[in-house]
Design a protein around this motif. Structure first.
Motif, PDB file in Angstrom:
ATOM      1  N   ASP A 240       0.860  -1.187   0.000  1.00  0.00           N
ATOM      2  CA  ASP A 240       0.000   0.000   0.000  1.00  0.00           C
ATOM      3  C   ASP A 240       0.896   1.237   0.000  1.00  0.00           C
ATOM      4  OD1 ASP A 240      -1.768   2.046   0.374  1.00  0.00           O
ATOM      5  OD2 ASP A 240      -2.481   1.383   2.343  1.00  0.00           O
ATOM      6  N   TYR A 241       0.707   2.075  -1.034  1.00  0.00           N
ATOM      7  CA  TYR A 241       1.477   3.317  -1.134  1.00  0.00           C
ATOM      8  C   TYR A 241       0.479   4.474  -1.239  1.00  0.00           C
ATOM      9  CZ  TYR A 241       4.658   6.892  -2.964  1.00  0.00           C
ATOM     10  OH  TYR A 241       5.383   8.047  -3.169  1.00  0.00           O
ATOM     11  N   PHE A 242       0.260   5.151  -0.122  1.00  0.00           N
ATOM     12  CA  PHE A 242      -0.674   6.272  -0.046  1.00  0.00           C
ATOM     13  C   PHE A 242      -2.050   5.912  -0.634  1.00  0.00           C
ATOM     14  CE2 PHE A 242       3.439   8.504   0.107  1.00  0.00           C
ATOM     15  CZ  PHE A 242       3.241   9.259   1.261  1.00  0.00           C
ATOM     16  N   GLY A 243      -2.553   4.758  -0.229  1.00  0.00           N
ATOM     17  CA  GLY A 243      -3.890   4.337  -0.652  1.00  0.00           C
ATOM     18  C   GLY A 243      -3.944   3.616  -1.977  1.00  0.00           C
ATOM     19  N   SER A 244      -2.830   3.521  -2.688  1.00  0.00           N
ATOM     20  CA  SER A 244      -2.772   2.759  -3.934  1.00  0.00           C
ATOM     21  C   SER A 244      -2.185   1.384  -3.630  1.00  0.00           C
ATOM     22  CB  SER A 244      -1.903   3.478  -4.972  1.00  0.00           C
ATOM     23  OG  SER A 244      -2.508   4.696  -5.367  1.00  0.00           O
TER      24      SER A 244
END
Length: 418
Positions: free
Chosen positions: A123-127
């Motif tokens: 998970d990278y800032f909600g992505s």
């Protein structure tokens, strides 16, 4: 008699060199096309299978199968509720000839057995993204940043695979440089990105551009320190155990010892332990598929042999018509119909045999040129040579028999008179 017929056949062919060569062209093209396709196909198959076998040459995967396991379960990542323990791994590591033991979590999609990996969610800032996570083994070519160091043990740092940048770019405007120094969530744990690997490059055939130093497995995984990998996989069930067998050790004896050891540890289980052969089964299926594809392409290219055979028949008919007087004179001085038939059959077979030999050489030469241009190996097998030679001779027999029969049936009196 046979010697005289053969000598007469060779003299007749020598007297019509241009006609003989033009007759051969169809056979040469047909055989050359078949040999080219076969050589490139065999070369591609041998290289592919050698790469697969080299990756797993000394690897043994021990699995558990319940008594009611179906064939479909053998291909699944979880064939039963049974799981192995770390204690099993330690016991198997003590077997003579076993150089290393690793856990298989059943989700190492596309990885060969020499790579211990597991599928993880990121998970990278909600992505969100998925990645094949592996314990760091060696450096890989990077797009940006650095590889892991020995001093990173005990820290939550990660080198991301290059395809993650592409996966994230569908949802946000992000580059590899943006990821380095940022934090990503891997299965609930925060990791600092210290590097991003170069993206995997594929050639025109869809194969990854591997080198002697880096393989597809090296580039497709995201690497973390061993301590972090142990942390992330601590709660995951061990569905199989991977053994690495020493080069000088008998593989079968190691498998037998491992299975016996596990059966002693679990005398009450209703199932059984065995070496997982599903990978070999898939290799065999892949080999059969390639063989079928090669034969199919050879069958298509062999259509040109039909055209070449018709050309042989046509020229032989012309030859019979032009040599009626010769046939009549030979019959008049004692030659029998079967002698005439045999001479024309020999002419057809010799023409197609020589054409087949030239086509074989030309086809292999073309295959070598294509191989050097596109980087695909070419292999001329004994089977291909025998089949090509046999087919060329058979073409002469099939398409030369009717003109030969017509020549043998010619009335000698009418032939001389005409």
């Amino acid at each position: 008699m046979i010697r005289n017929i053969l000598l007469s056949t060779l003299l007749s062919l020598k007297a019509h060199k241009l006609r003989v060569f033009l007759t051969m062209i169809g056979i040469i093209i047909g055989i050359a096309a078949v040999v080219t396709v076969s050589s490139l196909g065999e070369g591609m198959r041998e290289e592919t299978l050698s790469l697969i076998n080299a990756a797993d040459a000394n690897a043994v995967k021990i699995t558990y199968q319940s008594e009611d396991s179906s064939n479909e379960q053998m291909y699944s990542s979880e064939s039963s509720d049974f799981t192995f323990s770390k204690a099993d791994m330690k016991r198997l590591n003590r077997i003579p000839g076993v150089s290393s033991v690793t856990a298989d979590f059943g989700d190492s999609y596309g990885m060969n057995s020499s790579v211990q990996s597991t599928y993880s969610n990121g998970d990278y800032f909600g992505s969100f993204f998925g990645t094949q996570l592996a314990a760091y083994q060696k450096d890989a070519p990077l797009e940006i940043g650095r590889n892991l160091l020995k001093t990173d043990e005990g820290n939550n740092v990660i080198v991301l695979s290059g395809d993650i940048v592409e996966a994230l770019s569908y949802e946000m405007d992000v580059t590899a440089a943006d990821l380095v120094g940022s934090a990503v969530n891997i299965d609930g744990y925060m990791f600092k990105v210290v590097g991003v690997k170069q993206p995997i490059v594929y050639d025109e055939f869809g194969n990854s551009a591997e080198s002697a130093d880096y393989t597809w497995n090296d580039m497709a995984t995201s690497d973390v320190p061993q301590t972090a990998f142990t942390l992330l996989t601590a709660a995951k069930p061990i569905n199989a155990i991977q053994l690495k067998v020493s080069d000088d050790t008998d593989r079968a004896s190691v498998v037998s010892s491992a299975v016996s050891q596990l059966m002693e540890n679990y005398p009450d289980v209703e199932g059984y332990f065995e070496e997982d052969t599903s990978n070999q089964q898939m290799i065999d299926e892949f080999n059969d598929y390639l063989s079928s594809m090669i034969l199919f392409l050879m069958a298509i290219t062999a259509i040109s042999l039909l055209v070449g055979g018709i050309g042989v028949m046509n020229i032989m008919y012309v030859s019979v018509s032009e040599r009626k007087r010769e046939i009549g004179i030979r019959r008049a001085i004692g030659a029998k119909p079967r002698d005439i038939w045999l001479q024309f059959m020999l002419e057809a077979v010799i023409i197609t045999f020589i054409g087949g030999f030239i086509g074989l050489s030309l086809g292999y030469g073309i295959a070598q040129i294509v191989s050097s241009v596109v980087g695909m190996p070419a292999t001329l097998t004994t089977q291909t040579m025998l089949i090509s030679t046999s087919v060329s001779v058979l073409t002469g027999l099939i398409f030369g028999i009717i003109p030969a029969i017509n020549a043998a049936k010619i009335n000698p009196i009418k032939a001389i008179y005409n």
